[in-house]
Design a protein around this motif. Structure first.
Motif, mmCIF file in Angstrom:
data_model
loop_
_atom_site.group_PDB
_atom_site.id
_atom_site.type_symbol
_atom_site.label_atom_id
_atom_site.label_comp_id
_atom_site.label_asym_id
_atom_site.label_seq_id
_atom_site.Cartn_x
_atom_site.Cartn_y
_atom_site.Cartn_z
ATOM 1 N N ILE B 179 -14.052 -11.620 -13.809
ATOM 2 C CA ILE B 179 -12.597 -11.783 -13.809
ATOM 3 C C ILE B 179 -11.939 -10.465 -13.394
ATOM 4 O O ILE B 179 -12.265 -9.408 -13.924
ATOM 5 C CB ILE B 179 -12.103 -12.217 -15.204
ATOM 6 C CG1 ILE B 179 -12.805 -13.518 -15.629
ATOM 7 C CG2 ILE B 179 -10.586 -12.389 -15.221
ATOM 8 C CD1 ILE B 179 -12.505 -13.965 -17.046
ATOM 9 N N ALA B 180 -11.046 -10.558 -12.400
ATOM 10 C CA ALA B 180 -10.343 -9.362 -11.914
ATOM 11 C C ALA B 180 -8.941 -9.296 -12.507
ATOM 12 O O ALA B 180 -8.376 -10.317 -12.901
ATOM 13 C CB ALA B 180 -10.263 -9.392 -10.394
ATOM 14 N N ASP B 210 -15.773 -4.764 -14.734
ATOM 15 C CA ASP B 210 -16.192 -4.049 -13.532
ATOM 16 C C ASP B 210 -14.981 -3.266 -12.997
ATOM 17 O O ASP B 210 -13.973 -3.869 -12.628
ATOM 18 C CB ASP B 210 -16.674 -5.084 -12.496
ATOM 19 C CG ASP B 210 -17.040 -4.438 -11.158
ATOM 20 O OD1 ASP B 210 -16.779 -3.231 -10.970
ATOM 21 O OD2 ASP B 210 -17.588 -5.162 -10.306
ATOM 22 N N PRO B 211 -15.053 -1.926 -12.962
ATOM 23 C CA PRO B 211 -13.906 -1.123 -12.509
ATOM 24 C C PRO B 211 -13.415 -1.517 -11.111
ATOM 25 O O PRO B 211 -12.242 -1.354 -10.792
ATOM 26 C CB PRO B 211 -14.440 0.308 -12.504
ATOM 27 C CG PRO B 211 -15.659 0.296 -13.356
ATOM 28 C CD PRO B 211 -16.221 -1.093 -13.312
ATOM 29 N N ASN B 212 -14.312 -2.067 -10.289
ATOM 30 C CA ASN B 212 -13.903 -2.519 -8.954
ATOM 31 C C ASN B 212 -13.026 -3.766 -9.003
ATOM 32 O O ASN B 212 -12.469 -4.187 -7.995
ATOM 33 C CB ASN B 212 -15.130 -2.830 -8.087
ATOM 34 C CG ASN B 212 -15.935 -1.581 -7.823
ATOM 35 O OD1 ASN B 212 -15.369 -0.546 -7.487
ATOM 36 N ND2 ASN B 212 -17.247 -1.676 -8.017
ATOM 37 N N GLY B 229 -9.249 -8.588 -1.027
ATOM 38 C CA GLY B 229 -10.517 -8.445 -0.300
ATOM 39 C C GLY B 229 -11.572 -7.728 -1.136
ATOM 40 O O GLY B 229 -12.718 -8.180 -1.237
ATOM 41 N N THR B 230 -11.177 -6.619 -1.755
ATOM 42 C CA THR B 230 -12.098 -5.854 -2.602
ATOM 43 C C THR B 230 -12.592 -6.705 -3.776
ATOM 44 O O THR B 230 -13.778 -6.682 -4.124
ATOM 45 C CB THR B 230 -11.378 -4.603 -3.179
ATOM 46 O OG1 THR B 230 -10.634 -3.994 -2.145
ATOM 47 C CG2 THR B 230 -12.378 -3.621 -3.769
ATOM 48 N N PHE B 231 -11.678 -7.436 -4.403
ATOM 49 C CA PHE B 231 -12.065 -8.297 -5.521
ATOM 50 C C PHE B 231 -13.135 -9.302 -5.078
ATOM 51 O O PHE B 231 -14.136 -9.512 -5.760
ATOM 52 C CB PHE B 231 -10.855 -9.063 -6.082
ATOM 53 C CG PHE B 231 -9.854 -8.205 -6.829
ATOM 54 C CD1 PHE B 231 -10.174 -6.919 -7.260
ATOM 55 C CD2 PHE B 231 -8.580 -8.709 -7.126
ATOM 56 C CE1 PHE B 231 -9.245 -6.136 -7.955
ATOM 57 C CE2 PHE B 231 -7.661 -7.940 -7.827
ATOM 58 C CZ PHE B 231 -7.981 -6.660 -8.235
ATOM 59 N N LEU B 232 -12.880 -9.918 -3.897
ATOM 60 C CA LEU B 232 -13.811 -10.949 -3.414
ATOM 61 C C LEU B 232 -15.179 -10.335 -3.109
ATOM 62 O O LEU B 232 -16.213 -10.905 -3.477
ATOM 63 C CB LEU B 232 -13.250 -11.627 -2.159
ATOM 64 C CG LEU B 232 -12.007 -12.504 -2.363
ATOM 65 C CD1 LEU B 232 -11.520 -13.051 -1.018
ATOM 66 C CD2 LEU B 232 -12.289 -13.658 -3.330
ATOM 67 N N SER B 233 -15.181 -9.182 -2.453
ATOM 68 C CA SER B 233 -16.480 -8.598 -2.084
ATOM 69 C C SER B 233 -17.227 -8.111 -3.314
ATOM 70 O O SER B 233 -18.440 -7.891 -3.271
ATOM 71 C CB SER B 233 -16.292 -7.468 -1.057
ATOM 72 O OG SER B 233 -15.502 -6.454 -1.608
ATOM 73 N N ALA B 236 -15.504 -11.515 -7.598
ATOM 74 C CA ALA B 236 -14.540 -12.124 -8.530
ATOM 75 C C ALA B 236 -14.428 -13.634 -8.302
ATOM 76 O O ALA B 236 -14.349 -14.086 -7.160
ATOM 77 C CB ALA B 236 -13.174 -11.482 -8.359
ATOM 78 N N THR B 237 -14.431 -14.413 -9.384
ATOM 79 C CA THR B 237 -14.175 -15.861 -9.294
ATOM 80 C C THR B 237 -12.838 -16.202 -9.930
ATOM 81 O O THR B 237 -12.416 -17.356 -9.922
ATOM 82 C CB THR B 237 -15.276 -16.675 -9.991
ATOM 83 O OG1 THR B 237 -15.257 -16.365 -11.395
ATOM 84 C CG2 THR B 237 -16.648 -16.363 -9.410
ATOM 85 N N ALA B 238 -12.174 -15.197 -10.531
ATOM 86 C CA ALA B 238 -10.852 -15.435 -11.119
ATOM 87 C C ALA B 238 -10.057 -14.140 -11.028
ATOM 88 O O ALA B 238 -10.606 -13.051 -11.171
ATOM 89 C CB ALA B 238 -10.970 -15.871 -12.565
ATOM 90 N N ILE B 239 -8.732 -14.269 -10.778
ATOM 91 C CA ILE B 239 -7.855 -13.094 -10.699
ATOM 92 C C ILE B 239 -6.669 -13.294 -11.632
ATOM 93 O O ILE B 239 -5.882 -14.235 -11.467
ATOM 94 C CB ILE B 239 -7.362 -12.856 -9.256
ATOM 95 C CG1 ILE B 239 -8.573 -12.714 -8.292
ATOM 96 C CG2 ILE B 239 -6.483 -11.610 -9.178
ATOM 97 C CD1 ILE B 239 -8.192 -12.595 -6.816
ATOM 98 N N VAL B 240 -6.600 -12.427 -12.640
ATOM 99 C CA VAL B 240 -5.476 -12.433 -13.577
ATOM 100 C C VAL B 240 -4.416 -11.491 -13.013
ATOM 101 O O VAL B 240 -4.713 -10.330 -12.735
ATOM 102 C CB VAL B 240 -5.943 -11.946 -14.967
ATOM 103 C CG1 VAL B 240 -4.755 -11.703 -15.897
ATOM 104 C CG2 VAL B 240 -6.910 -12.952 -15.586
#
Lengths: 330, 330
Positions: B179-180, B210-212, B229-233, B236-240
């Protein structure tokens, strides 16, 4: 929302019997009345009836907290609550509870039966029946120093983080490094907050935390004698206490051991009860404005009744510097 | 407390000139008036005069926040504040500020000159002149989402810890592990709270941080393209997201990259602005009840005016589940 008719249908009784039960008429059995009230609560009828009542009535339920004398913690809280309530034309009943009352009747039923649209609960413990029932209540309820996730329940308190920070800063400015914390009872949200606040503040002033200098007592003077000796043998030059009562016990125990306050050891309290001014030496402490706590509890209750879901309301504490703190000994 | 006589003595002018300055009479120079007002503020005369005013007047000062349209964050806050004020017979002026006004005149002087006994400040940044002057103000002031240690200043907000916890739990229940967090601007108390809340909640559900997968953007949609883009690479499967606007940017950026919401990635917002219902997919978000925020700001201001030193008042958030969240992909 359930109607009187729904309640009658569910119980298989007449509408007039339900009405008598809800209104406390004398010609039905107490047993029947209780059943009607419990069913009304279960079916969500409660708030509707309360809305119809002309004069708003709320109550303060007090369990295990002294409030009848100005020296006691609860006194000014009750005064503050009543002051705000009177200004807003709301009637307040102060009701000391007992085990019998708490087990005999559910919280929501008690509130409905007595026509209260909200309550301020003082001094309850987490395991008390009424507190456990709050998870599901529909009644606007304010707690002192206790959190419940229910949207109808809020809490008032004093910002302990800010308070403990001021005490630690004051001791730090006096050159103290080995600062002990004599905290209150475990399993209390406030105790936990004060511990975290202590750790945070020690860190902020780059002071080392020694686990031997942190202990849980109870919110009474008597707990001091179990811990003061350990603090001293671990080099403490200052003891931060989670309440004035604990601090009074600490000062007595230090005296008994021939340790001078503040020459050898500084002591701080929390609350600023009237006794803080009468201890010898007078107590440096973190003041909770109890009249303001009571006033805030009422305005919060009024908002909860009006559907504003306040989670918490914290007051600013004040550091009252008296004679129990002084420079760190060489 | 200073009197008119004290002010006259200090400035070496007559009592009647001071009185004219305070009351805004036309026959003294604007320069003299400003000097009288500034001196009155300096000498603590302000609150005394305000007390004498019959009808209570307060203001909402708005800097850098949109409020004129129901779709905008500030609209319902202003409505809620006015609703409470009307019920308590208090007059409200809504005043958009500008740099000229903020630099020309001190906050306390502005308040005294206009007869306001309290203010609700919306949308100010920490470096704004008025915010910096709050350390020393004697004027009851309520901030949204910002803390000041002064006893006359309190803040209202929504309990972000509780809110972020609900979002993370919801994603956890859907099986998400990576989770980002796309947070708001740095140097904001709320941004910092949301980061801590995120870390705490991840820990509570035993999820690895994950700090990324943590980044600071701004409270606008546009910031998404720098981070998605950074989250996806990093898997990440979820973005808060720290606001609905940020979430709307994230959804657009995901679409642009050919990633499906919520099939590939789930997204949550914060605020529940009207746009949350109109995004495609509709946005799962943490609701701030803005009418209740406005109402709470007013009752807090009223208590601060009355000398009750409220530090903070937080509302309970609510998780609104819509279509932008779903099960974690295999």
């Amino acid at each position: 929302m359930a109607t009187i008719k729904d309640i009658a249908k569910k119980l298989g009784i007449s509408i007039s019997t339900v009405s008598k039960g809800l209104n406390g008429a004398g010609d039905i059995s107490e047993e029947m009345r209780q059943m009607v009230l419990d069913t009304a609560v279960e079916m969500g009828y409660a708030s509707k009836r309360i809305q119809k009542l002309g004069k708003r009535k709320v109550c303060i339920l007090i369990e295990n907290m002294e409030y009848e004398n100005i020296d006691q913690f609860g006194y000014e809280i009750v005064v503050g609550f009543k002051l705000s309530a009177v200004r807003r034309h709301c009637e307040v009943s102060v009701i000391p509870t007992n085990l019998n009352m708490l087990t005999q009747e559910k919280y929501d039923t008690f509130m409905l039966k007595n026509g209260f649209c909200g309550a301020f609960l003082l001094g309850f413990a987490l395991h008390d029946d009424y507190i456990r029932q709050l998870d599901k209540t529909n009644v606007a309820t304010v707690l002192l120093d206790n959190y419940n996730p229910n949207r109808h329940v809020g809490y008032v308190g004093t910002d302990g983080y800010n308070g403990i920070d001021m005490a630690i800063k004051h001791l730090y400015d006096y050159g103290h490094k080995k600062i002990a914390l004599l905290n209150g009872s475990k399993n209390s949200m406030v105790t936990n907050d004060r511990r975290l606040a202590f750790l945070q503040a020690m860190d902020r002033y780059s002071l080392k935390v020694d686990p031997n200098l942190i202990a849980n007592g109870y919110y009474v003077a008597d707990c001091a004698k179990d811990h003061v000796g350990t603090f001293l043998s671990n080099g403490a030059t200052a003891i931060v206490c989670a309440s004035d009562l604990i601090a009074s016990g600490v000062i007595n125990e230090l005296k008994r051991l021939g340790v001078q306050v503040p020459k050898d050891v500084s002591v701080t309290g929390f609350d600023d009860l009237p006794i803080a001014r009468h201890l010898s030496p007078t107590l440096t402490t973190i003041r909770q404005d109890r009249v303001a706590l009571g006033k805030s509890a009422f305005i919060m209750l009024e908002e909860l009744i009006g559907g504003v879901s306040i989670s918490k309301l914290l007051l600013k504490p004040e550091l009252i510097i008296r004679d129990s703190t002084g420079p760190c000994p060489e």
